[in-house]
Design a protein around this motif. Structure first.
Motif, short mmCIF file in Angstrom:
data_model
loop_
_atom_site.label_atom_id
_atom_site.label_comp_id
_atom_site.label_asym_id
_atom_site.label_seq_id
_atom_site.Cartn_x
_atom_site.Cartn_y
_atom_site.Cartn_z
N CYS A 71 33.83 64.96 25.58
CA CYS A 71 34.98 64.27 26.16
C CYS A 71 34.54 63.12 27.07
CB CYS A 71 35.84 65.25 26.95
SG CYS A 71 36.70 66.47 25.92
N THR A 89 35.41 59.22 26.35
CA THR A 89 36.25 58.52 27.31
C THR A 89 35.73 57.11 27.61
OG1 THR A 89 36.92 60.59 28.36
CG2 THR A 89 37.14 58.59 29.68
N SER A 118 39.88 60.64 33.76
CA SER A 118 39.17 61.45 32.78
C SER A 118 37.72 61.69 33.17
CB SER A 118 39.22 60.76 31.40
OG SER A 118 40.55 60.64 30.95
N PHE A 156 36.44 65.51 33.73
CA PHE A 156 35.39 66.10 32.90
C PHE A 156 34.05 66.17 33.62
CE2 PHE A 156 38.31 64.41 29.54
CZ PHE A 156 38.73 65.65 29.09
#
Length: 235
Positions: free
Chosen positions: A72, A76, A103, A107
């Protein structure tokens, strides 16, 4: 600063790593290769853990979650940079920039939390092997992952909401290939004192908590072994 110097900014500019077109081609190839290797490696780990019943243990479940988090984070930031290089367009919309900020924080915080949880898992496995299955039961594993996710999500969303109150000048340029919270605060035209205080306070609290948990777990693992080793030498 006067109100006339402020504007509702609709997009920012990501200057990237260099403006040299030849180097940009090299950077594009390098980051694309790294991204594909990262995605392939993380997806293989997730697939291996999910498909093999023998790997349905807490450590491998945490590892698959860590791989998903790494996937992720990479997704991103890197694809947008690759698109910008390919299109020769450095722009990113305000919404997309704010989404990147949130984000990366979410994460990134989840990754730190999972590393601390994995360290605790090893502590239980090594120091309390007979009680491992009782302590690290599926319910606790799920709760630990959800707790890490909830803390990191609140952390990221809080900073995102605090950025919404800021105003920016025209021609906002980031000397980076993605929107980073520290750079966003530097380029804001309005007062960022509260934002900076919040950044230092939360990063100190969350960072210290993760590091302390890791140090504690490894200390509990290593120290007894050192004592056993020194006792054995006396005999």
């Amino acid at each position: 600063m006067e109100a006339g110097n402020h504007t509702a900014v609709s997009e920012f500019l990501l200057l990237g790593l260099t403006e040299d077109t030849e180097l940009q081609s090299l950077i594009f190839s390098l980051f694309l290769s790294m991204y594909l290797v990262t995605i392939r490696g993380n997806l293989l780990i997730i697939l291996a853990v999910s498909s093999d019943p023998h790997l349905h243990t807490p450590m491998y479940i945490f590892l698959s979650n860590l791989s998903f988090t790494d996937f992720c984070i990479s997704t991103t930031t890197i694809p947008k940079m690759l698109v910008n290089i390919q299109a020769q367009d450095q722009s990113i919309t305000y919404t997309a920039c704010l989404s990147q900020v949130c984000s990366v924080l979410i994460f990134g915080g989840l990754e730190n939390g999972l590393l601390a949880v994995m360290t605790y898992d090893r502590y239980v496995a090594i120091c309390h092997p007979l009680m491992y299955t009782v302590i690290m039961n599926p319910c606790l594993c799920v709760l630990l992952v959800l707790f890490s996710l909830s803390i990191s999500t609140m952390h990221g969303l809080l900073h995102g909401l605090m950025v919404l109150r800021l105003s920016f000048c025209t021609a906002v340029e980031f000397p980076h290939f993605f929107c980073e919270l520290a750079q966003v605060l530097k380029l804001a035209c309005s007062d960022t004192l509260i934002n900076n205080i919040l950044v230092h306070f939360l990063f100190t609290i969350l960072g210290a908590s993760s590091v302390s948990a890791i140090i504690f777990s490894y200390t509990q693992i290593v120290c007894p072994r050192l004592r056993i080793g020194s006792t054995g030498k006396k005999y």
